[in-house]
Design an enzyme around this catalytic site. Sequence first.
Site, mmCIF file in Angstrom:
data_model
loop_
_atom_site.group_PDB
_atom_site.id
_atom_site.type_symbol
_atom_site.label_atom_id
_atom_site.label_comp_id
_atom_site.label_asym_id
_atom_site.label_seq_id
_atom_site.Cartn_x
_atom_site.Cartn_y
_atom_site.Cartn_z
ATOM 1 C CG LEU A 1 3.153 -2.394 2.314
ATOM 2 C CD1 LEU A 1 3.934 -2.208 3.600
ATOM 3 C CD2 LEU A 1 1.990 -1.399 2.242
ATOM 4 C CG ASP B 1 -0.413 -13.289 -2.028
ATOM 5 O OD1 ASP B 1 -1.337 -14.114 -2.006
ATOM 6 O OD2 ASP B 1 -0.572 -12.099 -2.344
ATOM 7 C CG ASP C 1 -5.157 -9.552 -1.748
ATOM 8 O OD1 ASP C 1 -3.972 -9.173 -1.835
ATOM 9 O OD2 ASP C 1 -5.678 -10.342 -2.565
#
Length: 424
Positions: free
Chosen positions: A62, A151, A304
């Site tokens: 985001l 990530d 993703d």
Amino acid sequence: MRTLLQNGLVWRRGQLTPMDLIIQDGRVSVPKNNFPRENADRVLNCKGLVLFPGFADVHVHLREPGFSYKETIATGTKAAAHGGYTVVCAMPNLNPPPDTPEHLAEEEAIIRRDSVIRVLPYGCITMGQKGVGQVTDMAAMAAHVAGFSDDGRGVRDEDTMREAMCRCRDAHSLIAAHCEDMSLIPAGGAIHAGTYAASHGIPGIPSESEWKPIERDLRLAEETGCPYHVCHVSCKESVQLIREAKRRHVDVTCETGPHYLLMCQDDLQDEGRFKMNPPLRNKADQEALLEGVLDGTIDMIATDHAPHSVEEKSKGLRSSAMGVVGIETAFPLLYTYLVETGKMPLDRLVTMMTDAPRKRFRLDGGIEEGQQAEITAYDLHTAEKIDPAKFLSMGKATPFAGWEVHAACRFTLLGDTLVYGGEG
């Protein structure tokens, strides 16, 4: 507030049942008799629509705080609602990264202010989300996060990951690992190390750079007892390693993305919208992923969703930023090209997008009686082409532009609030 959902086909316990639903003060109830329309504060006519539990995506980007030129929590969650999602887990590659309670609080403040759906952030595994060095104070953040991830980077050394797993286990949380060994990737690695890379002279990313870290982490998860989740599985070796670990009762789950199930390196074009990490791999990998989905090795679908600016995605396969968007197209694509073609039962797809992520990441809500209402309504009797210009996300880079799909979200409901659509 009392909302009547009338004349829909409701997905419950693996079946479609014609029935009405009442949302009373944000919770689901089933009327015992015909509920008078005049007793409702709002009526949503669901004729011709299928009502699913709101989808859950445990892997989205985001971009706030720090990268709001790519996406904001406001635009990203509106896009998620457009795709039928009511809860997402946001990855920590931010500025500042959520590696302390204070940094995490900055992200949480934006979520409270701007999100239209539920957002659970991840905390970082390492300080600075660097993949090396000091492990974060997981105990201090565990109650506020979906789990812990770096990530975008793999955790480089075994001792750091072992310490992280021990801390995470003791904090009663979960590691969601981006598995990538950069030492195995040549400079400029952009796409899978396969025939397309070789014929176009593009440095390739070998499958070993993914499955080798998974192999290490599965051993550590077995040793430490830490709940372990593998992000964006893309190759056949990874599927087999996870399958074997599950047979040994290692506490492991994993996800793959729609693009890995529907495409492979044979579909590549020299455009940034085909560049993601991990990359599209061989046809044999694509087939192994589908087999893993069907036999339960792969637990859930995660998009993703990784928005970038137009400029960042306009430099071809060699130089564009890694990542594509997908939260607005996941269900329509998978329904059209896997369910309608007979490659996957609808029940399996819905489970992977609702029940499985909710169970693993302890997410409540849904469509069952007494639950907080998290419901999405889809028209499965339509045909339209994927048009990035219509996305609510700021990101427009999708490899599926122009594909025809036979499913369209008509509204998404979170509690008493229509977070997308809702003409009744």
